[in-house]
Structure formats: structure tokens, C-alpha cells
Design an enzyme around this catalytic site. Structure first.
Site, PDB file in Angstrom:
ATOM      1  N   MET A  30      -6.902  -2.239   0.401  1.00 27.47           N
ATOM      2  CA  MET A  30      -6.261  -1.255   1.283  1.00 27.47           C
ATOM      3  C   MET A  30      -4.943  -0.807   0.651  1.00 27.47           C
ATOM      4  O   MET A  30      -4.060  -0.284   1.326  1.00 27.47           O
ATOM      5  CB  MET A  30      -6.038  -1.843   2.674  1.00 27.47           C
ATOM      6  CG  MET A  30      -7.370  -2.174   3.357  1.00 27.47           C
ATOM      7  SD  MET A  30      -7.298  -2.218   5.148  1.00 27.47           S
ATOM      8  CE  MET A  30      -6.142  -3.539   5.406  1.00 27.47           C
ATOM      9  N   HIS A  37      -4.275  -8.759  -5.987  1.00 28.50           N
ATOM     10  CA  HIS A  37      -5.279  -7.739  -6.347  1.00 28.50           C
ATOM     11  C   HIS A  37      -5.485  -7.705  -7.862  1.00 28.50           C
ATOM     12  O   HIS A  37      -6.608  -7.571  -8.338  1.00 28.50           O
ATOM     13  CB  HIS A  37      -4.819  -6.338  -5.913  1.00 28.50           C
ATOM     14  CG  HIS A  37      -4.638  -6.177  -4.434  1.00 28.50           C
ATOM     15  ND1 HIS A  37      -3.444  -5.826  -3.873  1.00 28.50           N
ATOM     16  CD2 HIS A  37      -5.508  -6.301  -3.409  1.00 28.50           C
ATOM     17  CE1 HIS A  37      -3.572  -5.732  -2.563  1.00 28.50           C
ATOM     18  NE2 HIS A  37      -4.811  -6.025  -2.250  1.00 28.50           N
ATOM     19  N   GLY A 149     -10.390 -12.010  -2.366  1.00 32.60           N
ATOM     20  CA  GLY A 149      -9.445 -13.125  -2.413  1.00 32.60           C
ATOM     21  C   GLY A 149      -9.758 -14.150  -1.331  1.00 32.60           C
ATOM     22  O   GLY A 149     -10.184 -13.793  -0.231  1.00 32.60           O
ATOM     23  N   LYS A 151      -7.593 -15.884   0.225  1.00 34.35           N
ATOM     24  CA  LYS A 151      -6.578 -15.941   1.282  1.00 34.35           C
ATOM     25  C   LYS A 151      -7.209 -15.506   2.606  1.00 34.35           C
ATOM     26  O   LYS A 151      -6.960 -16.082   3.643  1.00 34.35           O
ATOM     27  CB  LYS A 151      -5.388 -15.034   0.972  1.00 34.35           C
ATOM     28  CG  LYS A 151      -4.347 -15.096   2.086  1.00 34.35           C
ATOM     29  CD  LYS A 151      -3.221 -14.131   1.879  1.00 34.35           C
ATOM     30  CE  LYS A 151      -3.599 -12.704   2.125  1.00 34.35           C
ATOM     31  NZ  LYS A 151      -3.720 -12.347   3.555  1.00 34.35           N
ATOM     32  N   SER A 187       0.427 -11.074  -0.208  1.00 38.84           N
ATOM     33  CA  SER A 187      -0.192 -10.214   0.788  1.00 38.84           C
ATOM     34  C   SER A 187       0.598  -8.915   0.846  1.00 38.84           C
ATOM     35  O   SER A 187       1.832  -8.918   0.677  1.00 38.84           O
ATOM     36  CB  SER A 187      -0.130 -10.888   2.166  1.00 38.84           C
ATOM     37  OG  SER A 187      -0.380  -9.941   3.182  1.00 38.84           O
ATOM     38  N   SER A 188      -0.099  -7.818   1.105  1.00 42.37           N
ATOM     39  CA  SER A 188       0.589  -6.530   1.231  1.00 42.37           C
ATOM     40  C   SER A 188       1.586  -6.581   2.389  1.00 42.37           C
ATOM     41  O   SER A 188       2.592  -5.886   2.391  1.00 42.37           O
ATOM     42  CB  SER A 188      -0.434  -5.418   1.476  1.00 42.37           C
ATOM     43  OG  SER A 188      -1.399  -5.448   0.452  1.00 42.37           O
ATOM     44  N   ARG A 189       1.277  -7.427   3.380  1.00 39.37           N
ATOM     45  CA  ARG A 189       2.148  -7.509   4.556  1.00 39.37           C
ATOM     46  C   ARG A 189       3.490  -8.174   4.244  1.00 39.37           C
ATOM     47  O   ARG A 189       4.452  -8.007   5.004  1.00 39.37           O
ATOM     48  CB  ARG A 189       1.458  -8.273   5.682  1.00 39.37           C
ATOM     49  CG  ARG A 189       0.272  -7.505   6.257  1.00 39.37           C
ATOM     50  CD  ARG A 189      -0.406  -8.299   7.344  1.00 39.37           C
ATOM     51  NE  ARG A 189      -1.705  -7.735   7.671  1.00 39.37           N
ATOM     52  CZ  ARG A 189      -1.911  -6.797   8.581  1.00 39.37           C
ATOM     53  NH1 ARG A 189      -0.914  -6.327   9.279  1.00 39.37           N
ATOM     54  NH2 ARG A 189      -3.126  -6.341   8.796  1.00 39.37           N
TER      55      ARG A 189
END
Ligand code: PAF
Length: 283
Positions: A30, A37, A149, A151, A187-189
Site C-alpha cells: 500500500m 518492503h 511480510g 509482521k 511498518s508504514s504506520r
């Protein structure tokens, strides 16, 4: 790297590149590309002739409009990172391309309890949304292998279940969680945490390591309660769950009898940002 916004253009390019029996490795994302990634992309590059990466913020897997609109979007920066990794094709469709108005977006798969527990309890419909988009992306890209992943362990389990149920001709390749130097899972977050929140976030990893260190010596249910309490002691944390489960069923276990199947999974909200992580306790 070629960037394609339309399904038909991507498929035309793939057909032209696929003489003989070349393999396609696929990394669905995303966006907000990070080292996690990149590790999936590197693995795909090693194992396949062609690597396709997708960036699509999938609206139907979000439970709240605020979470969806606030999700980090940085396509130019992401493109540069993917070019550096020599990704062959970036597929970056918009919502109408993926979900044309009037087109049916249902997927008839029974996930049993897999999509009802843990994340499923807190994010109703989330995994249906993930399964629909991943199935659609597989249908578009037709990859030989797809990289996910660990995660997102529950997501990985559900995608494996879907692939087996629908007998999809793709190998799902689980890849290990990549962590920051203090242990926080990439994480992107993480980008949305304040400096103070980011500092305390690594305590999630600390509690998972504590659980791993004490597995076998403390009864399962007791250790789970202790770990949950340790997390909750941090005033910045709102703990959604901390569970010790069987990797196959994602259901809570009561004994340490099958060590190789045991994983601890957790979700913690920090300042409204929901972080998840997990750890195999005997590997
Ligand atoms: O893990 C993600 O980034 C997403 O859930 C995925 C698999 C790309 C589907 O939108």
C-alpha cells in the site's frame, strides 16, 4: 522500471516480457515503502525473472475513513526507492481501475475462525477486503510467487488459506519481519508516530522478547496475562490484545506442548496509531 496505472497496460507489458516460461515475483503493497518492503523485493529479484510491485491503498480493507484518508501516500518517493531496487514494473492503479462502479467485488470463501479472532475482532471486514484485493491483484499479475511480510501474520495465514481454497497457481512466500535497531517492527504506520510515541513503541518488541524468554517456564495463560499487563503499564499504550496462539488455527493455546506451532501476537494503539507485531516463541 515501468509504471502502469491500468490493468490492460500492465498485462500487455507482462505478455511482451514473458517469452518462454519466465517467472513473475509479485510484491503487493500500500506504499510508504520501507526496509521491510525492500527485503521482499530483494527476495523476489533473487528468485524470479521479473518483479512486479503494486502500490494501492485499498479502501475496502479500512475500517475507518480517518485511517484511510490519513494513510501515508508518497508515490514519488516510493517510485524512486523501487527504481533503486530495479523493480521491473510498478502497478499503481486508482480506486476506479480496481473497483469499477457496478462491478461485483464479492469473494465467497469461508475463513472459519481465521478472520474472526485477534485483528478480526477489532477490524470487522478487514480481512475480507484484503482477500478481495489480493485475489484481484493475483488475477491481474498472475505471479509465480508472491511475497508477504510475517509482521502481518494473520493476513499471511488468511492469504495462504485463500490460495489453497481457490487452488490459485501462486506460491506464497512468507518473509521475516524487518525491525528497526531498537526492535520496533517496520511498518508504514510508524511514520505517523510522534517522536515521543516512537521512543516508547519499541516496548512492544521488549514484551514479545520477555514472553519468548519465559515461554515454557511460566504456564501459558499466566504468561499471557503478565505480558498484557506489562504492555498496559505504559500509559501511552492502549492494548487491543496480546494472545499466545497456535499458528495454524490462530486460536489461544493452553499448553506448551507443540512449541514449533506457538506464536505470540499483539496489537497496541499509541496515540491512535495501531501497531501490530508477533513473535514465534520457540524458534
Ligand atoms: O499488507 C499490505 O500492505 C496490504 O494488506 C496488502 C497485502 C497490500 C493488500 O492491500
Amino acid at each position: 522500471m515501468k509504471t502502469l496505472l491500468h490493468i490492460s497496460d500492465l498485462q500487455k507489458e507482462l505478455r511482451a516480457s514473458l517469452d518462454g516460461n519466465k517467472s513473475i515475483g509479485f510484491v503487493p503493497t500500500m506504499g510508504a515503502i520501507h526496509s521491510g518492503h525492500i527485503s521482499l523485493i530483494k527476495r523476489s529479484k533473487q528468485e524470479n525473472d521479473i518483479t512486479v510491485c503494486s502500490i494501492f491503498v485499498n479502501p475496502i480493507q479500512f475500517n475507518s475513513e480517518v485511517d484511510l484518508t490519513g494513510y501515508p501516500r508518497m508515490i514519488e518517493q516510493d517510485s524512486k526507492a523501487l527504481i533503486r531496487e530495479e523493480v521491473d514494473f510498478l502497478f499503481a492503479p486508482d480506486v476506479v481501475e480496481m473497483y469499477p462502479p457496478g462491478e461485483e467485488t464479492q469473494l465467497d470463501i469461508d475463513f472459519g475462525r481465521l478472520d474472526k479472532v485477534m485483528e478480526g475482532k477489532h477490524r470487522p471486514g478487514h480481512f475480507k477486503g484484503v482477500a478481495i484485493v489480493v485475489n484481484k491483484l493475483f488475477d491481474i499479475v498472475k505471479p509465480s510467487r508472491a511475497y508477504f511480510g510475517s509482521k502481518d501474520f494473520q493476513q499471511l495465514t488468511i492469504i495462504q488459506h485463500m490460495t489453497e481454497s481457490l487452488k490459485l497457481p501462486v506460491e506464497i512466500v512468507p518473509c521475516k519481519t524487518i525491525r528497526e535497531s531498537d526492535g520496533l517492527a517496520m511498518s508504514s504506520r510508524n511514520l505517523k508516530l510522534t517522536i515521543g510515541e516512537r521512543q516508547v513503541a519499541s516496548e512492544i518488541y521488549g514484551v514479545l522478547m520477555f514472553t519468548k524468554a519465559n515461554a515454557d517456564s511460566i504456564p501459558v495463560r499466566k504468561l499471557q496475562v503478565i505480558a498484557q499487563k506489562r504492555l498496559a503499564e505504559n500509559r501511552a499504550f492502549q492494548v487491543d490484545y496480546f494472545e499466545i496462539v497456535d499458528k495454524r488455527t490462530l486460536l489461544p493455546i493452553n499448553t506448551w506442548n507443540e512449541p514449533e506451532q506457538i506464536i505470540a501476537c499483539t496489537a497496541v494503539n499509541i496515540g491512535g496509531i495501531r501497531l501490530i507485531d508477533n513473535m514465534e516463541l520457540f524458534s
